[in-house]
Motif scaffolding. Sequence first.
Motif, PDB file in Angstrom:
ATOM      1  N   PHE A  45       0.855  -1.185   0.000  1.00  0.00           N
ATOM      2  CA  PHE A  45       0.000   0.000   0.000  1.00  0.00           C
ATOM      3  C   PHE A  45       0.891   1.235   0.000  1.00  0.00           C
ATOM      4  CE2 PHE A  45      -1.984  -3.602   1.900  1.00  0.00           C
ATOM      5  CZ  PHE A  45      -3.286  -3.594   1.420  1.00  0.00           C
ATOM      6  N   VAL A  46       0.795   2.028  -1.077  1.00  0.00           N
ATOM      7  CA  VAL A  46       1.670   3.182  -1.270  1.00  0.00           C
ATOM      8  C   VAL A  46       0.828   4.447  -1.288  1.00  0.00           C
ATOM      9  CG1 VAL A  46       3.416   4.231  -2.751  1.00  0.00           C
ATOM     10  CG2 VAL A  46       3.226   1.734  -2.638  1.00  0.00           C
ATOM     11  N   LEU A  47       1.245   5.433  -0.501  1.00  0.00           N
ATOM     12  CA  LEU A  47       0.554   6.716  -0.492  1.00  0.00           C
ATOM     13  C   LEU A  47       1.232   7.667  -1.470  1.00  0.00           C
ATOM     14  CD1 LEU A  47      -1.651   8.492   0.863  1.00  0.00           C
ATOM     15  CD2 LEU A  47       0.154   9.314   2.411  1.00  0.00           C
ATOM     16  N   LEU A  48       0.433   8.202  -2.405  1.00  0.00           N
ATOM     17  CA  LEU A  48       0.927   9.152  -3.402  1.00  0.00           C
ATOM     18  C   LEU A  48      -0.010  10.360  -3.437  1.00  0.00           C
ATOM     19  CD1 LEU A  48       1.643   6.636  -6.315  1.00  0.00           C
ATOM     20  CD2 LEU A  48       3.289   7.515  -4.649  1.00  0.00           C
ATOM     21  N   LEU A  77      10.290   6.023  -0.635  1.00  0.00           N
ATOM     22  CA  LEU A  77      10.448   5.760  -2.065  1.00  0.00           C
ATOM     23  C   LEU A  77      10.144   6.994  -2.907  1.00  0.00           C
ATOM     24  CD1 LEU A  77       8.795   2.233  -2.337  1.00  0.00           C
ATOM     25  CD2 LEU A  77      11.233   2.783  -2.266  1.00  0.00           C
ATOM     26  N   THR A  78       9.769   8.091  -2.252  1.00  0.00           N
ATOM     27  CA  THR A  78       9.453   9.346  -2.938  1.00  0.00           C
ATOM     28  C   THR A  78      10.599  10.334  -2.781  1.00  0.00           C
ATOM     29  OG1 THR A  78       7.053   9.119  -2.705  1.00  0.00           O
ATOM     30  CG2 THR A  78       7.923  11.349  -2.972  1.00  0.00           C
ATOM     31  N   PHE A 120       9.287   7.125  -7.122  1.00  0.00           N
ATOM     32  CA  PHE A 120       8.416   8.260  -7.410  1.00  0.00           C
ATOM     33  C   PHE A 120       9.152   9.555  -7.053  1.00  0.00           C
ATOM     34  CE2 PHE A 120       6.063   4.662  -5.661  1.00  0.00           C
ATOM     35  CZ  PHE A 120       5.249   4.322  -6.728  1.00  0.00           C
ATOM     36  N   ALA A 121       8.648  10.668  -7.583  1.00  0.00           N
ATOM     37  CA  ALA A 121       9.207  11.974  -7.256  1.00  0.00           C
ATOM     38  C   ALA A 121       8.087  12.996  -7.228  1.00  0.00           C
ATOM     39  CB  ALA A 121      10.267  12.387  -8.274  1.00  0.00           C
TER      40      ALA A 121
END
Length: 218
Positions: free
Chosen positions: A34-37, A148-149, A195-196
Motif C-alpha cells: 500500500f503506497v501513499l501518493l 520511495l518518494t 516516485f518523485a
Amino acid sequence: MDDEEVKWGHVSMVEAERRLLAHALLDDPSNARFVLLSETHVPLFDFPTVHSYLVNSTEVFLESYDQPGATGRGRYNRRMSPVVTAAQWRKGSQWFDLDRGLAADVVADRVYFPVFRRFCRRSCYADEHYLPTLLHIRRPTAAANRSLTWVDWSRGGPHPARFTRMEVTVDFLRWLRSGNTCTYNGRTTDVCFLFARKFLPNSLTRFLRFAPKVMGFG
C-alpha cells in the motif's frame, strides 16, 4: 467513501490515510503493498518494475527516526505518556509503503491513534509522527527507514520545491532514477526512488515526451 474535511498539518490527514488503507484492505484480499501518493507525484519507472520492487522487498519503506530539536523531539507532548513515551517518539516523511500486516495494524489501532488525535495538535503535524512512531513501537526492524518518494528540501521552508515544465529534462530524470545509492534487501543499489514530487501540471507534456526514452514507458 464519506467526504471528510482534511486540513494540512492536522490529525485529519492521518484519519484520511487510515480510511484509505481500510478501503484498500477490504477492496481486494490479494493487495499486498500500500503506497501513499499525491497528485504531484510522478512515477520514475514502469509498472512492472515498481510492482516487482515492492512485492519482493523484505522491508517496508517508511522513514522512522529520532530527530532532536524543535521540529522533532520538540513536538512531543508529555501528556501522551505513558501510552507513547518521549523515547518512542519518531519522525518521518508521510509518503509511505506498507505491507498488508502493517496496514492492518494501522487501521485496527485503538491504542496509539486516540492519543495522537487528542494531543498531537497545532504545530505537532501528526502525519509526520504517527506512522513513524507506531512503526517504531510495533515493528522496529521492519522498515528500510527511507521513503520511495524523492523530494527537494534544499530551498528551505515548510514545503519542498515545486518543479515546472522547463525543469523536467532528460538529465534530471536520469539522475532521479539512478543518481543515488541505498540498500535493497541487504544489497547496494542505485534504484532508491520509485516516485518523485512536486511536479506542477504544466510539466506533463515534458514527461510525455521523455517517458518512452528515459523511463521505458510505452
